[in-house]
Design a protein around this motif. Structure first.
Motif: not given
Length: 222
Positions: A9, A154, A156, A160, A163-164, A167, A180, A182, A195, A199, A206
């Motif tokens: 990112t 990406t 943490s 973020c 940004d994640t 992208s 992707w 982290v 965060t 997710y 993820w």
């Protein structure tokens, strides 16, 4: 032969850490892995093909040394051999290339050359997806042109999520095959509360670079 393009990112997110981890992981799984750092900026010294930055070893040097632990075909190479361009200014390739020397075909030629020495070539980009290589050509354009499977790394830290998602949206809009993950290193203690809940709710699945249970060969390379 497969190509895996490592991006992030932004800068200082963990592309090199991810690349080093994957070189070791895939090599231990029986793949013959190679590496390419197409453009390296911030180079303060080049001595007998070795690249150095102000903080010590350049990324290309670290990457090559790791590959050389497993791939005999890379043993005779120097760090300068796995790059197409090096610049002294620690900036985007476009800004660092003050004499406008970058030719995209030279980058692609270097990648093609190194790909002959392995079954899987890991290509580490510079900065994030939209970092300019030339005025009209970004890192994401190189990933697209190479038809390379892309891994987005990406952070943490707080912020973020934005940004994640940006992208990921860019990769989808270009029709690039990607996965992707982290890199849990900044605000790690707060990540679980700040965060991770989003997710878990937003994505079907993820993973993090620290998740040793992930079947990376099938997940990333399939």
């Amino acid at each position: 032969m497969k190509l895996l393009f490592i991006t992030a990112t932004n800068t200082n997110i963990g592309k090199t850490f991810a690349s080093l981890s994957l070189i070791e992981h895939f090599s231990k799984q029986g793949l013959t892995v190679g590496v390419c750092k197409p453009i390296e900026t911030g180079i303060t010294e080049i001595v007998d093909g070795e690249l150095r930055v102000e903080s010590g070893l350049a990324d290309a040097t670290k990457l090559l040394r790791k590959v050389q632990e497993y791939n005999e075909n890379f043993k005779a190479l120097k760090p300068i051999d796995i790059t197409a361009y090096t610049f002294s200014l620690p900036a985007s390739p476009f800004s660092a290339d003050i004499n406008r020397t970058i030719q995209i075909e030279n980058i692609k030629s270097k990648i093609k050359q190194l790909s002959k020495l392995c079954d899987l070539l890991i290509i580490e980009g510079a900065g994030g997806l939209m970092v300019p290589i030339t005025k009209d050509y970004m890192m994401i354009d190189l990933a697209k042109d190479l038809n390379a499977k892309t891994l987005l790394v990406t952070p943490s830290k707080l912020g973020c999520i934005n940004d994640t998602l940006l992208s990921i949206e860019a990769l989808k809009n270009r029709g690039i095959s990607f996965d992707w993950c982290v890199n849990l290193f900044e605000d790690r203690d707060e990540f679980e509360e700040v965060t991770k809940p989003f997710y878990d709710a937003y994505f079907n699945e993820w993973w993090s670079l620290e998740d040793k249970g992930v079947d990376l060969i099938n997940k990333i390379l399939s």
